[in-house]
Design a protein around this motif. Structure first.
Motif, mmCIF file in Angstrom:
data_model
loop_
_atom_site.group_PDB
_atom_site.id
_atom_site.type_symbol
_atom_site.label_atom_id
_atom_site.label_comp_id
_atom_site.label_asym_id
_atom_site.label_seq_id
_atom_site.Cartn_x
_atom_site.Cartn_y
_atom_site.Cartn_z
ATOM 1 N N THR A 73 -13.050 1.915 -5.000
ATOM 2 C CA THR A 73 -11.852 2.118 -4.186
ATOM 3 C C THR A 73 -10.707 2.646 -5.035
ATOM 4 O O THR A 73 -10.632 2.383 -6.233
ATOM 5 N N THR A 74 -9.817 3.387 -4.398
ATOM 6 C CA THR A 74 -8.587 3.858 -5.031
ATOM 7 C C THR A 74 -7.442 3.610 -4.058
ATOM 8 O O THR A 74 -7.498 4.050 -2.906
ATOM 9 N N VAL A 75 -6.431 2.871 -4.511
ATOM 10 C CA VAL A 75 -5.268 2.591 -3.661
ATOM 11 C C VAL A 75 -4.162 3.567 -4.038
ATOM 12 O O VAL A 75 -3.659 3.557 -5.154
ATOM 13 N N LYS A 76 -3.802 4.405 -3.103
ATOM 14 C CA LYS A 76 -2.753 5.409 -3.315
ATOM 15 C C LYS A 76 -1.497 4.953 -2.567
ATOM 16 O O LYS A 76 -1.494 4.896 -1.336
ATOM 17 N N ILE A 77 -0.443 4.623 -3.318
ATOM 18 C CA ILE A 77 0.769 4.075 -2.702
ATOM 19 C C ILE A 77 1.948 5.027 -2.864
ATOM 20 O O ILE A 77 2.216 5.513 -3.956
ATOM 21 N N SER A 78 2.644 5.262 -1.766
ATOM 22 C CA SER A 78 3.892 6.022 -1.801
ATOM 23 C C SER A 78 5.022 5.063 -1.430
ATOM 24 O O SER A 78 4.943 4.372 -0.405
#
Length: 266
Positions: A73-78
């Protein structure tokens, strides 16, 4: 004759045992297959999160722990002001999870049918932030109303701006800022760069700034708080990942990170 009957009964019993054994083996194999199916459906892929700027340090830590616990998994947060993030979602930005610093901005998303039912997970309150050297010699909230004190605030539609305005109303103060910033981090940066004598931001952001910033408490009888709701999106590109990440934020491990940062229970 009796001997033949006895042998026949024994044979039937043996056959029944054999058939039962085969049936049990088949059921066991089916359970094993179901277990493998469950393992095969574990969370993978990118999970896109929009989160209030004040959650930056906490969510960065939580995301790393989540990725470690869920390989693949990769969590991409803006990060940004909750009002701007809500607007992005309502303009159909591809998002899995939204964490807002205000119920009002979350409601702006749920009212359009974009989000599932939100859960309030933490609360934050305000604090005065000044440079470590405190050149304006600020000691109390009333000092921010002095005409020669340069104050930085969040824009009025952003949760940190809304909550700061409540503080001034509660205290009966009129404060004229020299700048209005798009989110709490930008507001705090003005103080860090000595472009402002003070700012009213969240206690968590003062704590995250470390030695660069000094925090001055606001009395509880005039201070104000804001709730933080989190929700998955109804059309989340990674629905399984969205639910898993939200569950992790709400877990004991996630809340522990948030409380260490200075957030309070709602």
């Amino acid at each position: 004759m009796r001997r033949r009957t006895t042998l026949a009964i024994a044979a039937i019993a043996a056959l029944t045992t054999l058939v039962g054994g085969c049936s049990s083996s088949k059921d066991s194999g089916s359970a094993s297959s179901n277990s493998n199916d469950s393992s095969a459906s574990k969370v993978t892929g990118t999970i896109t999160v929009l989160a209030a700027a004040s959650l930056t340090e906490s969510f960065d830590t939580i995301a790393k722990s989540f990725e470690k616990a869920n390989p693949g998994t990769t969590v991409k947060i803006s990060y940004g002001g909750s009002s701007a993030l809500a607007e992005q979602i309502n303009q159909d930005a591809p998002v899995d999870v939204f964490a807002s610093a205000s119920t009002k901005n979350m409601t702006a998303v749920t009212d359009t049918g974009k989000a599932e039912t939100p859960t309030t997970f933490v609360q934050n309150k305000m604090q005065i932030a000044v440079p470590a050297s405190n050149p304006a010699k600020i000691t109390k909230l009333a000092d921010l109303a002095k005409p020669d004190v340069k104050v930085a605030l969040c824009q009025p539609q952003v949760p940190c701006g809304v909550t700061a305005a409540k503080v001034f109303t509660n205290a009966g103060l009129k404060v004229t800022p020299v700048t209005l910033e798009q989110d709490v981090k930008s507001t705090l940066t003005k103080v860090e760069l000595n472009e402002a004598d003070a700012a009213v931001v969240y206690v968590t952001d003062v704590k995250a700034a470390g030695d660069k910033i000094k925090g001055i408490e606001i009395p509880d009888d005039v201070n104000a708080t804001t709730d933080y709701p989190i929700a998955t999106m109804k059309k989340a590109p990674n629905a399984d990942g969205a639910k898993a990440f939200m569950d992790y934020v709400l877990s004991a491990d996630g809340i522990k990170v948030l409380e260490k940062a200075g957030f309070a229970k709602p």
